[in-house]
Each structure stands twice: as structure tokens, then as C-alpha cells.
Design a protein around this motif. Sequence first.
Motif, mmCIF file in Angstrom:
data_model
loop_
_atom_site.group_PDB
_atom_site.id
_atom_site.type_symbol
_atom_site.label_atom_id
_atom_site.label_comp_id
_atom_site.label_asym_id
_atom_site.label_seq_id
_atom_site.Cartn_x
_atom_site.Cartn_y
_atom_site.Cartn_z
ATOM 1 N N ASP A 221 36.045 51.933 -20.694
ATOM 2 C CA ASP A 221 36.589 50.684 -21.234
ATOM 3 C C ASP A 221 37.036 50.856 -22.676
ATOM 4 O O ASP A 221 38.087 50.385 -23.078
ATOM 5 C CB ASP A 221 35.507 49.604 -21.209
ATOM 6 C CG ASP A 221 35.364 49.004 -19.844
ATOM 7 O OD1 ASP A 221 36.095 49.456 -18.951
ATOM 8 O OD2 ASP A 221 34.541 48.100 -19.682
ATOM 9 N N TYR A 222 36.184 51.549 -23.443
ATOM 10 C CA TYR A 222 36.498 51.697 -24.865
ATOM 11 C C TYR A 222 37.762 52.505 -25.068
ATOM 12 O O TYR A 222 38.563 52.217 -25.949
ATOM 13 C CB TYR A 222 35.331 52.347 -25.598
ATOM 14 C CG TYR A 222 34.160 51.438 -25.766
ATOM 15 C CD1 TYR A 222 34.162 50.461 -26.749
ATOM 16 C CD2 TYR A 222 33.052 51.546 -24.949
ATOM 17 C CE1 TYR A 222 33.097 49.614 -26.895
ATOM 18 C CE2 TYR A 222 31.978 50.695 -25.091
ATOM 19 C CZ TYR A 222 32.006 49.733 -26.074
ATOM 20 O OH TYR A 222 30.956 48.896 -26.214
ATOM 21 N N GLY A 223 37.946 53.537 -24.239
ATOM 22 C CA GLY A 223 39.151 54.345 -24.359
ATOM 23 C C GLY A 223 40.392 53.521 -24.088
ATOM 24 O O GLY A 223 41.357 53.552 -24.860
ATOM 25 N N ILE B 49 38.124 60.986 -27.990
ATOM 26 C CA ILE B 49 37.074 60.207 -28.651
ATOM 27 C C ILE B 49 36.104 59.623 -27.628
ATOM 28 O O ILE B 49 34.893 59.690 -27.791
ATOM 29 C CB ILE B 49 37.699 59.086 -29.496
ATOM 30 C CG1 ILE B 49 38.474 59.691 -30.653
ATOM 31 C CG2 ILE B 49 36.632 58.178 -30.056
ATOM 32 C CD1 ILE B 49 39.268 58.691 -31.419
ATOM 33 N N PHE B 50 36.641 59.036 -26.555
ATOM 34 C CA PHE B 50 35.750 58.246 -25.708
ATOM 35 C C PHE B 50 35.458 58.838 -24.335
ATOM 36 O O PHE B 50 34.537 58.390 -23.672
ATOM 37 C CB PHE B 50 36.317 56.841 -25.516
ATOM 38 C CG PHE B 50 36.117 55.981 -26.716
ATOM 39 C CD1 PHE B 50 34.847 55.615 -27.119
ATOM 40 C CD2 PHE B 50 37.190 55.539 -27.461
ATOM 41 C CE1 PHE B 50 34.656 54.843 -28.218
ATOM 42 C CE2 PHE B 50 37.002 54.750 -28.567
ATOM 43 C CZ PHE B 50 35.727 54.411 -28.951
ATOM 44 N N ASP B 51 36.246 59.811 -23.857
ATOM 45 C CA ASP B 51 35.973 60.296 -22.501
ATOM 46 C C ASP B 51 35.182 61.585 -22.514
ATOM 47 O O ASP B 51 35.449 62.463 -23.285
ATOM 48 C CB ASP B 51 37.290 60.500 -21.762
ATOM 49 C CG ASP B 51 37.699 59.193 -21.123
ATOM 50 O OD1 ASP B 51 36.964 58.219 -21.329
ATOM 51 O OD2 ASP B 51 38.735 59.158 -20.454
ATOM 52 N N THR C 291 36.122 43.829 -24.060
ATOM 53 C CA THR C 291 35.514 44.896 -24.853
ATOM 54 C C THR C 291 35.448 44.496 -26.325
ATOM 55 O O THR C 291 34.421 44.681 -26.985
ATOM 56 C CB THR C 291 36.325 46.184 -24.701
ATOM 57 O OG1 THR C 291 36.618 46.364 -23.336
ATOM 58 C CG2 THR C 291 35.569 47.357 -25.222
ATOM 59 N N VAL C 292 36.569 43.935 -26.824
ATOM 60 C CA VAL C 292 36.576 43.546 -28.229
ATOM 61 C C VAL C 292 35.560 42.438 -28.475
ATOM 62 O O VAL C 292 34.823 42.461 -29.466
ATOM 63 C CB VAL C 292 37.994 43.116 -28.642
ATOM 64 C CG1 VAL C 292 37.987 42.472 -29.996
ATOM 65 C CG2 VAL C 292 38.903 44.304 -28.654
#
Lengths: 84, 124, 94, 142, 165, 269
Positions: free
Chosen positions: E105-107, E163-165, F112-113
Amino acid sequence: MLFLELVLCLVAALVSLVGTYLAIVEKDLLKAVVFSALQSTAYAFIYYLLMAPDIALVYIPVAVGLYPLLLVIAIRKCGRFEEV
Amino acid sequence: MIEGVLMLVGSVLILVGSLFDLLAALGLLRLPDLYTRIHALTMGTIGGAVLPLIGVALVAAGWVELGSYRWYLAGAAIVTAILILMLAPAGSHAIARAAYRARSPSPSYVVIDELAKKVRGGGR
Amino acid sequence: MELRDLAVSIVMLSIPIYVLAFLLYVVRIVKGPTVADMVIAVDALGYDLAVFLTILAVLFRVPFLVAVAMVLALWIYALDIYVAKYLEAKEVGA
Amino acid sequence: MDLETFAKFVINVVAVVLVLNAAIALYGLLARPNLLKKIIALTIFSDSINSFAILIGFRLVKGFENPVPPVITSVPPSESYARWFLAKSVDPLPQALVLTAIVINLAVTAFLVALAIQIYRVSGTLDARTLAYEKARRGEER
Amino acid sequence: MMRYVVVFLLSLATYLVFVGSVTLYDIVTGIAVSSVAATVFGRILVRNPRKLEVRRFVELVRYLATFIATEIRAHLELAKIVLSPNVSKSIRPGIVRVRYDLESDYGVTLLANSITNTPGTLVVDLDEEERALYVHWINVRTLEPEEIRDIVSRSFEEHARKIFD
Amino acid sequence: MGSRLLAALSMCAMALALAYALTVGVFSIYIPIELRPLAKILVTSAYNESTPLFSSMTPEIVTAVVWDYRGIDTFFEVAVFYVAIVATAALFRGIERSAPRTSVGLSTIVRTVTRIVALMIVVVGSAIILHGHLTPGGGFQGGATIAVAVALALVAYGLAKLVEHRIDYETSLKVRSLGLLGLSLSACIALIAALILNTNAYVFQNQPKTYAPIGLPYAVDGVLISGTVLLLNIFDGIAVAAGFALLLILLSQPEDVARERVLSSEGGE
């Protein structure tokens, strides 16, 4: 610096007048809520300039964050347009 | 000396940011529909808000008369900048998506619209 | 000290530009044909107002006024997603 | 126009604008038919009145520097700091009076919104004129 | 355990910056508030604590450099459009489909926010099953999917994956 | 739209002209150069170690007035707040447990935010509450701030998801009652101590007063806590945040179920 403060206060007051007038006259209630958010932002700015950070800190969450939510919930439930 | 230079750089950043802000306001007035206006809004938040906030941080860090509070001002300005970097795009994405789905307004000045197949192709 | 005064006067120079931009945003809020246009204009106004409040806190030399700016930057986002949820879903709370 | 007159002018502008806002909101409260519009008008009205109290608490400082918020920042305050603070602080009392009023206004507004939603659920409309007409009609039936 | 520590540090940093001083009272209350916040939010915020490594933070700095360069170019481009005498003639807007290849999700959020944060491109919608973003582009230069991906999202996507995966 | 803008602008012009007339005329608003006498007393005595019998030992003067000089008044205003919430709950009785099973929510990006921002809002709100006696802020401000986090989560995730994470009617009711209980107890804390020690004290007494020699310490090991003000701020913040969360959860119940229940109960009577 006082001059700057006063000029900004004047501008914010006039903007809040425009916001209030349009919020009352507007027939679309959702637009009225956005106009009243404009008026609230101008009021928060006035509080800041009149050196009342306490009031600004309580007014911003209440008037920008919670009033619109209450009104938007009610408008979604009760219909968007005001008949005249 | 170094403080003076910091303040100068910061104030120039603030000036550039305010010019971007004016450009964004002009763009918001002149561009034809909602989606193109959101691009102008992005210019107002990145060039007109994040850039001057970094400038404010530099100015505050260079202003010796503020005492130890200047680090507080600088830190708060940086944190506000990071917040705006996170919040502004999410907000404009939410508005754009909702406006597209509610068809208010329908994107008129469009060369190609590949989303229409997905959102409107099936049911309606 | 020369440099400091120069920097402060540059910052003062940028203030009328900001105020002009605010007024143009207000024009867009008043004109905006749909609600979404108005909301993005309020957005832009709010974020730039947060910046402006930070600048004023530095100029007035009252440090804790900057907390107001931070709080304002957090809240303007709320109006966005309320209106988005209104346009998108049948119930705001769902 | 010197600075003191200008300050007076600006404070007068703000006061006039607040009175006008309250007047417009009062018009909306009385004349607009929709109950939700009445609630919006009510919030604007109460905010204007609250702002007026804050405006009364504002002051000018000798030498026309800008005043400071009523918060003592150097604890414990030295003699000179206390004198400086007394010369520059704005009036804290109206702020303290308004603070709770804003929060309570929100709770009361929430109650009014709940009331409006309930009225809509029962009668299907939020128009004050239709509601009054319905009531009169029901009275005739009895 | 690691996830709570990260959330704890994030909230402690926010607390101390907001408060603006580092006295004994600030530190004690900050630790108390951050521990409560970490226990409440830890499981919600960090799904996979094994991914928290230093390498990813280094990558974040390199991402920032790319971001700033893209920003400057895009700002100048949009400023030219806004100042041009006839605005609607000088733009070619369109909504294009850009595929992405990210897991978390963050990626996706980082990618979408970077695209939206660049003036000229705006994420209108996303399709998580087909892994595609629908991007409103103010100046559609090409209609080839791979070229679009190169121009709009390739560099951001590389960084987001690292960064995120 | 043009005529409306014209009307608003002419109103602005009218306001300016009226204010100018007021400024050159007699009926101008009085802006003091000196502080008013009452404000002068407040400003000099709010934090003053040399006159401990009159001081509230709180450097934030607005909070000092709210929770010390007019503490009982504020307490009853909190009671008004409480009554408004109870009235809403009574109005909506019977539908508070009709939460939907599934939630719609907004897109993944917004979720997410919102997740990250909710954490920051809660932390910032706690900072505002806990530093209410030092910097601008206090229970009301922080409570309203935390309530906005609940509002954001409600909109971005939907009510069903919130209920899944145990932010529901029951929990917020319990937390709100806990806050109010704490508020009443910390108002009476000096009185309870005086009963035990067999001396005198007042309700809402912060620092020692004439004929009431006990009071909470204003500093512990040199760290300023301003007596009961800190406790009152904390409990008030909890009560306000939970109260607003309760209101929002009540108002956002799904409409179809609610209308059915309301209409059926009306028909039954």
C-alpha cells in the motif's frame, strides 16, 4: 509590524463578509457549507491576528473539521437543494 | 555572516514561492476545467507552500535574535512542509476521483479518456 | 546585520503577492461552477494560509503561533475528503 | 492618516463587518425556509458574536508595536519580563469566556442536526413552510 | 516488536517538534503518549516489520533528489502554459492508463502521491486488480503505453519499489 | 453569479464607508492603550510566586482563567456539553447498534494517508492537552483535535471498519463517562485531602487560599504542573474527544435501517 497586522485583519474581515453573504444566499446547501468553510478560515485568521492562539486552536478543528462533517452528513441524508 | 546568508537564501525562496502562488492563482482562474485546475493547485501547494516553508525554516534558523526558539520554528516549518507533501496530493486525488465518478463535471477538453471504459463502459 | 535587514525586506515584499493570490483564490471560490472547483480553491487557500501564518509567526517573533499553522495544514484535508465522500458514496459514514 | 487612526479604522471595519455578518446570518435564520440552512446561519451568527468578544479584548501598545498573546513564556518571570509582558499582553478574559462557548456551540449544533435528521425521517421534508402547513392540515383533520 | 519501536519513534518525533522544547516534562509526557500511540497504531501502520532496514532510508534520500529535479521541470512547464495568451490552445489534456508493478500500500501511495505532486500529471483513479493508475495528463505527447510509463512514472516507480517492496 | 458578487462587493464598500464614518465620528469602538483593571489583575497574578494566595501558578493565562478563576463555571459548561450529547443519544435511541456490516470507504491512497495522519493528529492533540498550562491549548482544544482524527477515519474507512477496531458507541460512551468522572474527582481532590487532614478547602481549589491552607503542588522537582489544572485538562480532553466521537458515530448510522426503526416505533404508539 502593527500596520501589517491591521491590513491583513481588514482583508480577512472583508473576505469573511463575502463568505457569509454567499453562504446565506446560496441555494445549493453543499456550496453553502464550502462558503461557510471560507468564512471560518477567515475568522480563524482574524483570531490569529488578534493574538488569540487559544481560540484559533479550538476554532480550526471545530469550524473547519467538524461543522462541515455534521452538515455534510445531514445534507447527504436529507437532500441537497433548498426549494424556494 | 553565515546566518545572514541563510536568511537571504530563505527570503529569496519565500519570494519565489509567493510568485508561484500568484501563478497558481492565475492558473486556477484561467484553466478550462476541474482536472486541469487541479494541476494549478499542485503548483500552488508544492511551489507555493512547500518551497516557502523551507525558506521560512532557513530564515528562522538564521535569525539569531529569536534565541533558542528559532530551532523550534525551523522544525515546525519543516514538519508542516512534510505534512503538506503528504496531504495535498491525497486530497486532490480524492476530489478528482469523486468528481469523475459523480460526473460533475464530465471531462470535456480531453484528447483521450481511457478511464471511461472502466467506470462507464459496463453498467451505464 | 545588513544581510538580515535585506532578507526581512524581501520577505515583506512577498507579503502583498500572497495577499493578491489569496484574493484570486477567493474569486475562484465565488465563481467555481461546481462544488469540486470551490473545494480545490479552498484547499489552495488553506495551504497557502498555513505558510503565511508561519511567515507571520517568524515576523512577529511569537514562536508558538506556529502551532496554529501546523493545525491548519492538518485540517484543510478534512474538507476535501468529506466532499469527495459525499460525491462518491450514498452515505457519508459508510 | 496616522497609525493610531488607521488602527481605529481597521478595528471599526472589523466590528462593522462582524455586525453585518451577524445581521446577514439573522436574516438567514429567520427568512430561509430550509432547516439546515437555518443551522448554517446559526453557526455563523454565534461565531460572529464570539469574534466580537475577542475584538473587545484587543489592545494597542504604547509605541505601536504588535501585542503578544496572553502566555508567559519565561518561567519564572523576572521583574523586567513581567513589566514588559504587562505592557504588551492582550486581554485574556474574553478569550477564556469564548473558548468554552465554541465547543458547546458545536455540541448544541450537533443536537440540532440530529433533530433535523429525525424530522426528515418522520415527515420527509426539511422545508419550514411545508412543515407548518402539514401541522395545520393535521389539526384540521382532527 | 520492531513495528512498535518505529511507530514510537515517529510519534515521539512529532510530539517533540510540535512542543518545541526538550525539558524533563516534555520527555516524560512524550514517552507516555508515544507508548500509548504505538500500542494502538502499531499493528495498523506497519504490516510487515521485517522490511524496516537502513538501506531503504538511504534510498529515500535518492528519491528526494529525483523528485526535486522532476518538480522544477514540471513547474516551469506549467508556468509557461498558465502565462501563454490562449490557455486552452496550449494544452492537450487526456486521461491515460499507466501500469505499475508494486506490492505494498505504501509503495502505491508513494508512487501516486509523487505523480500527483508533479504539476501536469494527476492520478484520477487506480485499479488494484489490474495494477493500473489512470493519470490525467495535461499535455499528452504520446499514446504508446510504455512511452507514457517512461515519461510519467518510471523513475518514481523504481525508487518506490526499492523503498517499500 | 455576477450580480451576487456585485452585491457582496457593495456590502464590503458599505462596511468600509460605515467604518470610516465611525472613525471620524464619535461612536468609535474604544481600543484601550492600557489593559483594563480586571485584566491587569489576571495578568499579574496568574503566575506570581510572591503572592501565592492569589496566584493560580499557571503561565498560560487563558487556561488559568478557564480552570481556576472560573473553574466552577467551566464545569457547568461541560455539563451543558454533556446534556447536549445525552439529548442526541436519547433522540436516536434504538438505532445506535444498527451499524452496517460492510464499508465502502475511499481509495487506497486516501486510506493510507489517513492512517499516518490519524497517528500524527492523535499525538498533536495529546501534546496540546498535556501542554495546556504552558503553551496555548488545553482540554477543549486537544479534545476537538482528537475528535477530527475519528472523523477522518470515519469518512475514509467507513463505520463498519471503525466498529471492527472497537471504536463504537459503547466504548466512546464508557470513555466519556470515565473522563467526566475524573473531572469531578479532580475538582474535589483538595476537598478530599482536607477531609482526611482535618482542615478546610474549597471545591476547585488549586493553590492554597486564605483559611484553606492545603493545595496541590504547582511544581514537582522543578517541573511545572500547575496543580489541578493539568489533571482537569487531561480529563476534559478525554471527555470532549469521546463525546464528539459518540456524536459522530450516532449521526452516521445508515439511513435506511434508521428510518425503518423510527417509522415503525412511531406507528406502534
